[in-house]
Scaffold this active site. Sequence first.
Site, PDB file in Angstrom:
ATOM      1  N   TRP A 158       0.812  -1.215   0.000  1.00  0.00           N
ATOM      2  CA  TRP A 158       0.000   0.000   0.000  1.00  0.00           C
ATOM      3  C   TRP A 158       0.847   1.268   0.000  1.00  0.00           C
ATOM      4  O   TRP A 158       0.342   2.347  -0.266  1.00  0.00           O
ATOM      5  CB  TRP A 158      -0.945   0.032   1.216  1.00  0.00           C
ATOM      6  CG  TRP A 158      -0.232  -0.224   2.521  1.00  0.00           C
ATOM      7  CD1 TRP A 158      -0.107  -1.422   3.175  1.00  0.00           C
ATOM      8  CD2 TRP A 158       0.514   0.726   3.304  1.00  0.00           C
ATOM      9  NE1 TRP A 158       0.656  -1.276   4.297  1.00  0.00           N
ATOM     10  CE2 TRP A 158       1.046   0.036   4.419  1.00  0.00           C
ATOM     11  CE3 TRP A 158       0.766   2.090   3.189  1.00  0.00           C
ATOM     12  CZ2 TRP A 158       1.817   0.667   5.394  1.00  0.00           C
ATOM     13  CZ3 TRP A 158       1.541   2.720   4.150  1.00  0.00           C
ATOM     14  CH2 TRP A 158       2.047   2.011   5.233  1.00  0.00           C
ATOM     15  N   LYS A 182      -2.624  -8.348  -7.698  1.00  0.00           N
ATOM     16  CA  LYS A 182      -3.499  -8.013  -6.564  1.00  0.00           C
ATOM     17  C   LYS A 182      -2.869  -6.873  -5.778  1.00  0.00           C
ATOM     18  O   LYS A 182      -1.838  -7.061  -5.134  1.00  0.00           O
ATOM     19  CB  LYS A 182      -3.697  -9.221  -5.638  1.00  0.00           C
ATOM     20  CG  LYS A 182      -4.839  -8.972  -4.646  1.00  0.00           C
ATOM     21  CD  LYS A 182      -4.720  -9.775  -3.378  1.00  0.00           C
ATOM     22  CE  LYS A 182      -3.711  -9.219  -2.438  1.00  0.00           C
ATOM     23  NZ  LYS A 182      -4.051  -7.894  -1.868  1.00  0.00           N
ATOM     24  N   GLU A 260      10.751  -8.458  -2.446  1.00  0.00           N
ATOM     25  CA  GLU A 260      11.310  -7.221  -1.893  1.00  0.00           C
ATOM     26  C   GLU A 260      10.648  -7.048  -0.535  1.00  0.00           C
ATOM     27  O   GLU A 260       9.482  -6.688  -0.449  1.00  0.00           O
ATOM     28  CB  GLU A 260      11.003  -6.059  -2.860  1.00  0.00           C
ATOM     29  CG  GLU A 260      11.885  -4.858  -2.637  1.00  0.00           C
ATOM     30  CD  GLU A 260      11.199  -3.781  -1.860  1.00  0.00           C
ATOM     31  OE1 GLU A 260      11.337  -3.785  -0.607  1.00  0.00           O
ATOM     32  OE2 GLU A 260      10.530  -2.936  -2.483  1.00  0.00           O
ATOM     33  N   CYS A 294      10.085   0.987   2.835  1.00  0.00           N
ATOM     34  CA  CYS A 294      10.981  -0.118   3.242  1.00  0.00           C
ATOM     35  C   CYS A 294      12.433   0.331   3.345  1.00  0.00           C
ATOM     36  O   CYS A 294      13.204  -0.260   4.094  1.00  0.00           O
ATOM     37  CB  CYS A 294      10.929  -1.256   2.233  1.00  0.00           C
ATOM     38  SG  CYS A 294       9.319  -1.955   2.078  1.00  0.00           S
ATOM     39  N   GLU A 393      11.135  -2.722  11.994  1.00  0.00           N
ATOM     40  CA  GLU A 393      10.820  -1.482  11.262  1.00  0.00           C
ATOM     41  C   GLU A 393       9.678  -0.749  11.965  1.00  0.00           C
ATOM     42  O   GLU A 393       8.621  -1.346  12.194  1.00  0.00           O
ATOM     43  CB  GLU A 393      10.295  -1.840   9.873  1.00  0.00           C
ATOM     44  CG  GLU A 393      11.304  -1.928   8.794  1.00  0.00           C
ATOM     45  CD  GLU A 393      10.625  -2.244   7.455  1.00  0.00           C
ATOM     46  OE1 GLU A 393      10.851  -1.496   6.511  1.00  0.00           O
ATOM     47  OE2 GLU A 393       9.879  -3.237   7.370  1.00  0.00           O
TER      48      GLU A 393
HETATM   49  C1  SIN Z   1       9.369   0.443  -0.767  1.00  0.00           C
HETATM   50  O1  SIN Z   1       9.157   1.038   0.274  1.00  0.00           O
HETATM   51  O2  SIN Z   1       9.220  -0.769  -0.838  1.00  0.00           O
HETATM   52  C2  SIN Z   1       9.809   1.124  -2.043  1.00  0.00           C
HETATM   53  C3  SIN Z   1      10.479   2.393  -1.838  1.00  0.00           C
HETATM   54  C4  SIN Z   1      11.122   2.964  -3.075  1.00  0.00           C
HETATM   55  O3  SIN Z   1      10.854   2.563  -4.203  1.00  0.00           O
HETATM   56  O4  SIN Z   1      11.941   3.867  -2.897  1.00  0.00           O
END
Ligand code: SIN
Length: 491
Positions: A158, A182, A260, A294, A393
């Site tokens: 999201w 999805k 990822e 991330c 995280e």
């Molecule tokens: C992510 O948070 O998975 C992607 C972040 C990004 O593309 O910089």
Amino acid sequence: MALNLAEPALLRTQNLIDDQWRDAGLGARLPVSDPATGEAFASVPDSDAGDARLAVDAAAAAFPAWSRRTARERAQLIKRWHALILQHQEDLARIISTEQGKPLKEARGEVQYGASYVEWFAEEATRICGDIVAEAVPGRKLLVLKEPVGVVAAITPWNFPLAMIARKIAPALAAGCTVVAKPAEDTPLTALALAWLAQQAGIPAGVLNMVTASREHTPGVVDAWLLDSRVRKITFTGSTPVGKHLARESAATLKKLSLELGGNAPFIVFEDADLDAAVDGLMASKFRNGGQTCVCPNRVYVHEAVHDDFVERLAQRVGALHVGPATEEAAQIGPMINARAVDKIARHVEDAVARGARVVTGGKRVRTEDGPHYYAPTVLVDATPAMELSCEETFGPVAPIFRFRDEAEVIRDANDTPFGLAAYFYSNDVRRIWRVAQALETGMVGINEGAIAAEAAPFGGVKESGYGREGSRHGLDDYMHTKYLCQGQLG
Ligand code: SIN
């Protein structure tokens, strides 16, 4: 809440399967909510395994013709899709902002960012090439071809509702694969709008199929794809536990996987760093998307010689960030995605304070009159490895500062995590730069730079942050397999 789109047709509230906009087979609906208030403003299908299988039927039927098209033909259609994304960028940014809570200015940036992957892979499609290998035996020719893997299932998060789906679908289509996708249950509308634009661009029936599902029905949809031997690849961005589940369950049909997954990025400021540049870099990487990224730094290590100076400069900038409704032009930090997210942030800060951290700025929920999901951008000092936020995280606008004394110690601490997605460091010592860049156990390293992602660069992690790469030529390779041809009797 009204979206007020210049092109109202972008608001799609059905699945796209075989070029048809359809409700879920059982008619169930999933509400889409404003993250600030939790109030529903639209709904989409709450699909199940039956819908998921229909999508695979369409993708499998479309694969032979799509994969046989020339690379140039595929590239032209993907370029048309790219042009339409840019043509509708303001509407797309509004949809992203409304369903995800990303400040409008950043949402506009996300559209550009996602579109750059679409353009890149349209161009890369025409550069797919194999090898002709020098023959070891007279009268033989050895050739290596690249072929699309087949039907790809893309499962997206999201936090970047447009960019993540674009950078999975564009390389798949460029390689000649067909797709079932999805999007995350919190942000289905951006993905459906992208699918509509792909349809307008002339992407043929069945090549791109999209189904939406609630958190409860997602396992049914995903399991249907995991069990289906026609699905040859899964590409997923999301949590490490879900990534491990996909790896385990796809073993039965040995699918190719790109994962990822979670990160726990260190951000290191050495004593020889340019402190203003380091503060700029941390602001850009930590507070992007309210810290819900991330690759966001999760642990900020600052050398003791520059610690107080750095913290003072940082706190000034963080304290001045404007928190507000995402669709307000001035907003720099919007609401967090949902109650679970904001509760986790609050829990991490409370745990850190209970274990000896001090709040320099922020450290509390704010704008509660506008909704329950706003959290103040926060700087904490005296963070230690015993705190929850050091191991997990936080996925929110919290910068915990750890003080360090020497390079060996900080490298050891930075690598002391099962994750290995991104790392950042600031230094002006060229020897240190090479030493530290090589010692950090991550797939990506920002050196005197906080904004590292780009369509031409390979995005991805090592260790429990996953495998596979998105973007760059490596991102296209992940959607192809290698076929060797040996022709004899030529002598
Ligand atoms: C992510 O948070 O998975 C992607 C972040 C990004 O593309 O910089």
